[in-house]
Design an enzyme around this catalytic site. Structure first.
Site, PDB file in Angstrom:
ATOM      1  N   ASP A 139       9.236  -1.840  -2.844  1.00  0.00           N
ATOM      2  CA  ASP A 139       8.677  -2.632  -1.757  1.00  0.00           C
ATOM      3  C   ASP A 139       9.002  -1.832  -0.500  1.00  0.00           C
ATOM      4  O   ASP A 139      10.186  -1.631  -0.189  1.00  0.00           O
ATOM      5  CB  ASP A 139       9.336  -4.021  -1.726  1.00  0.00           C
TER       6      ASP A 139
ATOM      7  N   VAL B 268      -0.941   2.038   1.351  1.00  0.00           N
ATOM      8  CA  VAL B 268      -0.317   0.720   1.483  1.00  0.00           C
ATOM      9  C   VAL B 268      -0.709   0.105   2.816  1.00  0.00           C
ATOM     10  O   VAL B 268      -0.638   0.763   3.856  1.00  0.00           O
ATOM     11  CB  VAL B 268       1.224   0.895   1.456  1.00  0.00           C
TER      12      VAL B 268
ATOM     13  N   TYR C 115     -10.604  -7.902  11.724  1.00  0.00           N
ATOM     14  CA  TYR C 115      -9.632  -6.867  11.333  1.00  0.00           C
ATOM     15  C   TYR C 115      -8.358  -7.021  12.169  1.00  0.00           C
ATOM     16  O   TYR C 115      -7.255  -6.713  11.735  1.00  0.00           O
ATOM     17  CB  TYR C 115     -10.245  -5.469  11.457  1.00  0.00           C
TER      18      TYR C 115
ATOM     19  N   LYS D 229      -3.257   0.230  12.223  1.00  0.00           N
ATOM     20  CA  LYS D 229      -3.899   1.496  11.825  1.00  0.00           C
ATOM     21  C   LYS D 229      -3.881   2.498  12.990  1.00  0.00           C
ATOM     22  O   LYS D 229      -3.775   3.700  12.764  1.00  0.00           O
ATOM     23  CB  LYS D 229      -5.330   1.252  11.348  1.00  0.00           C
TER      24      LYS D 229
ATOM     25  N   LYS E 286     -14.414  -2.675  -1.741  1.00  0.00           N
ATOM     26  CA  LYS E 286     -13.904  -3.969  -2.209  1.00  0.00           C
ATOM     27  C   LYS E 286     -12.644  -3.763  -3.063  1.00  0.00           C
ATOM     28  O   LYS E 286     -12.723  -3.329  -4.203  1.00  0.00           O
ATOM     29  CB  LYS E 286     -14.998  -4.695  -3.001  1.00  0.00           C
TER      30      LYS E 286
HETATM   31  N1  LIG Z   1     -10.482  -1.157   0.988  1.00  0.00           N
HETATM   32  C1  LIG Z   1     -10.906  -0.758   2.168  1.00  0.00           C
HETATM   33  O1  LIG Z   1     -11.982  -1.159   2.646  1.00  0.00           O
HETATM   34  C2  LIG Z   1     -10.083   0.214   2.978  1.00  0.00           C
HETATM   35  C3  LIG Z   1     -10.703   0.998   3.959  1.00  0.00           C
HETATM   36  C4  LIG Z   1      -9.947   1.891   4.696  1.00  0.00           C
HETATM   37  C5  LIG Z   1      -8.578   1.969   4.465  1.00  0.00           C
HETATM   38  N2  LIG Z   1      -7.997   1.204   3.501  1.00  0.00           N
HETATM   39  C6  LIG Z   1      -6.550   1.328   3.284  1.00  0.00           C
HETATM   40  O2  LIG Z   1      -6.305   1.863   2.010  1.00  0.00           O
HETATM   41  C7  LIG Z   1      -4.986   1.525   1.633  1.00  0.00           C
HETATM   42  C8  LIG Z   1      -5.001   1.004   0.203  1.00  0.00           C
HETATM   43  O3  LIG Z   1      -5.615  -0.264   0.146  1.00  0.00           O
HETATM   44  P1  LIG Z   1      -6.722  -0.677  -0.918  1.00  0.00           P
HETATM   45  O4  LIG Z   1      -7.934  -1.045  -0.174  1.00  0.00           O
HETATM   46  O5  LIG Z   1      -6.808   0.322  -2.007  1.00  0.00           O
HETATM   47  O6  LIG Z   1      -6.167  -2.077  -1.475  1.00  0.00           O
HETATM   48  P2  LIG Z   1      -5.161  -2.420  -2.671  1.00  0.00           P
HETATM   49  O7  LIG Z   1      -4.887  -3.886  -2.531  1.00  0.00           O
HETATM   50  O8  LIG Z   1      -5.674  -1.960  -3.957  1.00  0.00           O
HETATM   51  O9  LIG Z   1      -3.875  -1.581  -2.286  1.00  0.00           O
HETATM   52  C9  LIG Z   1      -2.966  -1.988  -1.298  1.00  0.00           C
HETATM   53  C10 LIG Z   1      -1.604  -1.606  -1.843  1.00  0.00           C
HETATM   54  O10 LIG Z   1      -0.596  -1.901  -0.872  1.00  0.00           O
HETATM   55  C11 LIG Z   1       0.526  -2.298  -1.614  1.00  0.00           C
HETATM   56  N3  LIG Z   1       1.477  -3.001  -0.747  1.00  0.00           N
HETATM   57  C12 LIG Z   1       1.264  -4.012   0.126  1.00  0.00           C
HETATM   58  N4  LIG Z   1       2.428  -4.413   0.669  1.00  0.00           N
HETATM   59  C13 LIG Z   1       3.396  -3.610   0.118  1.00  0.00           C
HETATM   60  C14 LIG Z   1       4.801  -3.545   0.267  1.00  0.00           C
HETATM   61  N5  LIG Z   1       5.472  -4.361   1.069  1.00  0.00           N
HETATM   62  N6  LIG Z   1       5.473  -2.600  -0.458  1.00  0.00           N
HETATM   63  C15 LIG Z   1       4.813  -1.766  -1.298  1.00  0.00           C
HETATM   64  N7  LIG Z   1       3.491  -1.787  -1.471  1.00  0.00           N
HETATM   65  C16 LIG Z   1       2.797  -2.716  -0.775  1.00  0.00           C
HETATM   66  C17 LIG Z   1      -0.032  -3.176  -2.712  1.00  0.00           C
HETATM   67  O11 LIG Z   1       0.883  -3.332  -3.785  1.00  0.00           O
HETATM   68  C18 LIG Z   1      -1.238  -2.380  -3.122  1.00  0.00           C
HETATM   69  O12 LIG Z   1      -0.925  -1.458  -4.114  1.00  0.00           O
HETATM   70  C19 LIG Z   1      -4.483   0.521   2.660  1.00  0.00           C
HETATM   71  O13 LIG Z   1      -3.717   1.194   3.631  1.00  0.00           O
HETATM   72  C20 LIG Z   1      -5.779   0.034   3.289  1.00  0.00           C
HETATM   73  O14 LIG Z   1      -5.595  -0.460   4.596  1.00  0.00           O
HETATM   74  C21 LIG Z   1      -8.723   0.336   2.752  1.00  0.00           C
END
Ligand SMILES: NC(=O)c1ccc[n+]([C@@H]2O[C@H](COP(=O)([O-])OP(=O)(O)OC[C@H]3O[C@@H](n4cnc5c(N)ncnc54)[C@H](O)[C@@H]3O)[C@@H](O)[C@H]2O)c1
Length: 261
Positions: free
Chosen positions: A64, A92, A156, A163, A193
């Site tokens: 975590d 994350v 957002y 970010k 998604k």
């Molecule tokens: N999905 C999108 O549209 C998008 C677009 C641009 C950037 N992102 C970024 O990509 C990254 C990954 O997100 P995703 O979209 O793959 O979603 P996801 O839910 O699959 O992944 C998010 C991850 O963050 C982890 N996490 C959250 N809180 C945590 C903590 N306290 N300790 C450890 N791990 C923690 C979760 O366990 C998960 O594995 C994030 O930074 C997100 O902001 C996502």
């Protein structure tokens, strides 16, 4: 031989098959990297272990990122398997759900602000601090950002601020570690998604709007982000640091959608 052949990569942020980190792991495995994973909590443990196995990895460690002890433990455990680390993927992000639904000024709280910045931005430099002794010349760190860092996107909210902080973190970390030959970059991905994304209100409408306005006229996939990540963390990108690379179908360059006749 793949472009990551012989590289050891720690991947933080796999939660499901839809995770961006999953797409990155897939591309990294294909390109020859050796992988290790963390999982956020026990609920995700068996799922991440199964994924790891499918890419030939037996290294899965709880983490975590809110906990300094757990971050320290990651590198103690990793040190039992590896002498050094070539790549860290930080995928994350988190903000409490009520921060991502409604008018920014009305829904933002001190606590929500603190949590969003702690989990989504501070954790990146925290991982770098933890990995410091195992990193070496040629190591590279990569995080995931979103356009909300620079432009206002409805709902957002405080994640946009987190970010923006994360992108500044990329630049300060790149400057801090550059003299040791360690590179730090980010990918600003278009909306995809995933579990994290489903926490943002009206995300489906964001996806539709994005696909309509992006020059490529579609949304991007985790595979495409994974491929860009593989390049950024490979020796092919040895001259690139402190950079935010857009993998968003070109959405960020547009000022307005196409006008209908
Ligand atoms: N999905 C999108 O549209 C998008 C677009 C641009 C950037 N992102 C970024 O990509 C990254 C990954 O997100 P995703 O979209 O793959 O979603 P996801 O839910 O699959 O992944 C998010 C991850 O963050 C982890 N996490 C959250 N809180 C945590 C903590 N306290 N300790 C450890 N791990 C923690 C979760 O366990 C998960 O594995 C994030 O930074 C997100 O902001 C996502």
């Amino acid at each position: 031989m793949g472009i990551l052949s012989g590289k050891k990569a720690l991947i933080v942020g796999v939660a499901s098959k839809h995770s961006i980190a999953y797409g990155i792991a897939e591309a990294f495995a294909r390109e020859g990297a050796e992988l290790a994973f963390t999982y956020q909590n026990e609920k995700l443990q068996s799922r991440v272990e199964k994924f790891a196995e499918q890419w030939g990895s037996k290294i899965t460690i709880p983490c975590d990122v809110a906990s300094d002890e757990e971050i320290e433990n990651v590198f103690t455990e990793l040190g039992k398997h590896w002498d050094n680390i070539d790549i860290i993927i930080h995928a994350v992000g988190f903000a409490p759900g009520h921060e991502l639904d409604g008018n920014y000024v009305d829904v933002t709280t001190r606590d929500g602000f603190r949590i969003a910045h702690d989990i989504s931005s501070y954790s990146f430099v925290a991982l770098a601090k933890g990995a410091r002794k195992m990193m070496h010349e040629g190591s590279s760190l990569l995080t995931l950002s979103y356009l909300g860092a620079e432009k206002v996107l409805q709902n957002y909210n405080v994640m946009g601020l987190a970010k923006a902080s994360l992108e500044a973190n990329v630049r300060y970390m790149a400057a801090s570690l550059g003299k040791e030959g360690i590179r730090v970059n980010g990918i600003s991905a278009g909306p995809i998604k995933t579990l994290a994304a489903s926490g943002i209100k009206s995300f489906r409408r964001m996806l539709a709007e994005n696909a309509k306005r992006a020059p490529l006229r579609r949304n991007v996939t985790t595979e495409e982000v994974g491929n860009a990540a593989a390049f950024m963390c490979s020796n092919l990108a040895s001259g690139i640091t402190g950079e935010i690379l857009y993998v968003d179908g070109g959405f960020n360059i547009t000022g307005m959608g196409e006008l209908e006749d």
